[in-house]
Write an enzyme that holds these catalytic residues in place. Structure first.
Site: not given
Length: 296
Positions: A82, A163-164, A172
């Protein structure tokens, strides 16, 4: 009553202890009602479905996804069929009952901001919560998978929404969205030739000129020696399960292949069956508890 559904997908489908730990973290949150969960070793993926009031759902999603970020290491994730970009691959919020899409969007944005900062994970908003048109479609965000993520993050175009803008090798990245209920529907073909499954998937998916609102790939089920057409029907109101199933049956028939069985991942609205019985679709492990309205 304003209810949100949340269906996080985790990149772990083989270690039951990890998945049960994630579910345990979720169910410890007051007000959360767990509706369904599944593990798939071939897809190497788990899907959890739960509902609650908006703030409770955000809290539950944070509890489950924070735990997943601690336990799942993408550097060891291999063999799954997937597409995925992270340990917590995708977290959609879905409005139910009297809730509006704007409330699902708000929940997605709150969750994404808190989750990204706490775990130092890049977050991309998709669907109705997308902040830019080129991120509205989930496949565009996941293109290239986890393996291309480090290089993509160097491109200013792919600066995350929350987020960064740094590559997190263990976790990930995560796609967070708001959407209507979709149908995750897989059809198993009675053959082992992956190319045939890929041909059928290509013929029905919208991006290849097939049916609207259908995303489809052909995958090999190593554990069974069979192949599968794995799909998301993103708007069952316009393209029903019946139409998709009939089209696959016709296309497979031209190749001399029969449908062995089909399966649902998570829950579906009653209307998605389009008045047909589960037997019509050769659905395995189906019960009335797979109908969303029966669980609310």
């Amino acid at each position: 009553m304003k209810i949100l559904e949340c269906v996080p997908n985790f990149s772990e489908g083989r270690n039951r202890d990890i998945v049960e730990d994630i579910i345990s973290a979720l169910t410890e949150v007051p007000g959360i009602r767990l509706l369904d969960h599944s593990m798939d070793p071939d897809h190497h993926r788990s899907v959890v479905t739960f509902v609650g009031f908006p703030e409770e759902v955000v809290a539950g999603a944070l509890a489950a996804c924070n735990r997943a970020a601690e336990l799942i290491d993408m550097r060891k994730h291999e063999g799954g069929v997937h597409p995925r970009i992270g340990a917590v691959d995708v977290v959609p919020f879905i409005p139910l009952a009297d809730a509006e899409m704007s409330e699902a969007v708000g929940a997605a944005h709150r969750f994404g901001a808190m989750f990204g900062v706490r775990n130092r994970i890049p977050v991309y908003f998709y669907g109705a919560s997308a902040l830019s048109p080129d991120r509205r479609e989930l496949p565009d965000i996941r293109r290239g998978g986890y393996e291309s993520l480090e290089e993509r993050l160097k491109d200013p175009k792919w600066r995350p929404d929350a987020g960064p803008a740094l590559f997190n090798a263990q976790s990930g990245a995560t796609a967070v969205g708001a959407r209507i209920p979709l149908v995750a529907f897989n059809v198993v073909l009675n053959c082992s030739d992956l190319k045939r499954a890929e041909d059928v998937a290509r013929s029905i998916r919208q991006s290849s000129g097939g049916l609207r609102h259908v995303k489809a790939i052909g995958v090999h089920l190593k554990s069974r020696g069979l192949v599968q057409v794995s799909m998301n029907l993103t708007d069952y109101r316009e393209t029903s399960m019946r139409r998709v199933f009939d089209e696959i049956q016709a296309r497979a028939g031209l190749l001399g292949i029969e449908i062995l069985e089909s399966e649902l991942i998570g829950l579906i609205p009653q209307a998605a069956l389009d008045g047909r019985s589960p037997e019509y679709f050769k659905l395995k492990d189906f019960s009335d508890r797979r109908i969303l309205e029966n669980c609310l």
